[in-house]
Design an enzyme around this catalytic site. Structure first.
Site, mmCIF file in Angstrom:
data_model
loop_
_atom_site.group_PDB
_atom_site.id
_atom_site.type_symbol
_atom_site.label_atom_id
_atom_site.label_comp_id
_atom_site.label_asym_id
_atom_site.label_seq_id
_atom_site.Cartn_x
_atom_site.Cartn_y
_atom_site.Cartn_z
ATOM 1 C CG ASN A 41 -8.040 0.692 0.421
ATOM 2 O OD1 ASN A 41 -6.814 0.661 0.413
ATOM 3 N ND2 ASN A 41 -8.751 -0.035 1.268
ATOM 4 C CB CYS A 47 -0.953 -0.005 1.184
ATOM 5 S SG CYS A 47 -0.134 -0.142 2.802
ATOM 6 C CG HIS A 68 -4.059 0.681 4.634
ATOM 7 N ND1 HIS A 68 -3.404 -0.231 3.829
ATOM 8 C CD2 HIS A 68 -5.124 1.098 3.897
ATOM 9 C CE1 HIS A 68 -4.054 -0.361 2.683
ATOM 10 N NE2 HIS A 68 -5.089 0.441 2.701
#
Length: 341
Positions: free
Chosen positions: A307, A150, A287
């Site tokens: 995302n 990520c 994240h």
């Protein structure tokens, strides 16, 4: 709480013969844990929808079913809080057969370095809502799969958005290049957006198109390109802590373009959609994501976050987080890009 982070969960999908959810024999069920008919049907539907073909009557099957039952209980708890209009909903999704530790270890692999508090001036006259998707500078939602990448996605997506904002055609740049080559980071095992930016800034490495260095969802050997090779290089960047300064962050978002942020995404394992207002409870960043907009026109003002868990997660791949109270914690670099042709 400063900053937040997400953990990326790897979906377990093994290849076995097709599922048979009905008419199972006593022999098939003899050694499995007791379960209600409703729970059995729900788990069967989940396995069919998300192609979980682990063998019946095995330790793996029983263990995954227990994690699935835990997910149902978690969702019931998360949904028990008083709900305002458009509040987040939690339930069964592609991560529901993972334990909490598996979800963290596979998906929440970003780390957030300390950064100075933002001390710049607030921008006046901000629009009531703003969304960079309307400006044509964002690529579609990606899926990092079972790789804790990520941090690399958020960096690359912000750079390619800045490149497009500067007048170049929108082009997807190589996440795999950052994953393989960014020193101090650990590829699919996790990394820091600031370390990745520092590497790009110090080395003047040019990010090549994704078509030249495609994503593989695993860490590989760094592929070097000559300085004469085309690509996009970072000229400079800034990292700030916006805790308690969400209005200032709005101004930076509008002025600078999409922002790479780290958030606390511990409850996102069960997120189905709506505006997140509670449940960011791990107290640290885990994240990385791309902040692309906000909307203050409704009863609940919210941030819009892109995302990298695919379009079947959340709001078609996006998360909405309440503005105010630093919900989930956001830690944001602003981006300045110099293009090489």
């Amino acid at each position: 709480m400063r900053g937040g982070g997400w953990f990326l969960v790897a979906a377990v999908s093994l290849v076995f013969p097709p599922l048979r959810c009905q008419n199972r024999s006593r022999e098939e069920t003899r050694t499995e844990f007791p379960r209600s008919a409703a729970a059995e049907a729900d788990f069967c539907s989940f396995r069919e929808k998300f192609h979980r073909n682990y063998e019946l009557n095995t330790e793996e099957f029983n263990r995954r079913h227990l994690y699935f039952q835990d997910a149902i209980k978690r969702a019931a708890y998360l949904n028990s809080f008083p709900a305002a209009p458009h509040s987040a909903k939690y339930g069964i999704n592609q991560f529901s057969d993972l334990s909490l530790n598996e979800f963290r270890d596979l998906y929440l692999r970003a780390s957030a370095d300390k950064a100075p508090p933002y001390s710049g001036e607030k921008r006046e006259g901000l629009p009531a809502k703003f969304d960079w998707r309307d400006e044509g500078v964002l690529a579609p939602v990606q899926n990092q799969q079972a790789c804790g990448s990520c941090w690399a996605f958020s960096v690359v997506e912000a750079i390619q958005a800045a490149h497009a904002r500067a007048g170049s055609p929108l082009e997807q740049l190589s996440v795999q290049q950052v994953l393989d080559c960014s020193f101090r980071n650990q590829g699919c095992s996790g990394g820091s957006t600031v370390w990745a930016l520092s590497w790009l800034n110090q080395t003047r490495v040019k990010l090549v198109p994704q078509s030249e260095y495609p994503y593989k969802a695993k860490t590989g050997i760094c592929h070097f390109f000559s300085q004469s090779h085309g690509g996009v290089a970072l000229k400079d960047f800034a990292a700030h802590d916006f805790s308690g300064q969400e209005e200032a962050m709005m101004g930076q978002l509008v002025s600078c373009g999409p922002l790479a942020v780290t958030v606390d995404a511990i409850s996102w394992q069960d997120y189905l959609g709506g505006i997140i207002q509670h449940h960011c409870s791990s107290q640290h960043a885990n994240h990385a994501i791309l902040l692309i907009g906000y909307d203050t026109t409704g009863d609940i003002p919210y941030w819009i976050l892109q995302n990298t868990w695919g379009t079947k997660w959340g709001n078609e791949g996006y998360a909405y987080v309440k503005i105010g109270g630093n919900i989930c914690g956001k830690y944001d670099p602003c981006w300045f890009i110099y293009m090489y042709f």
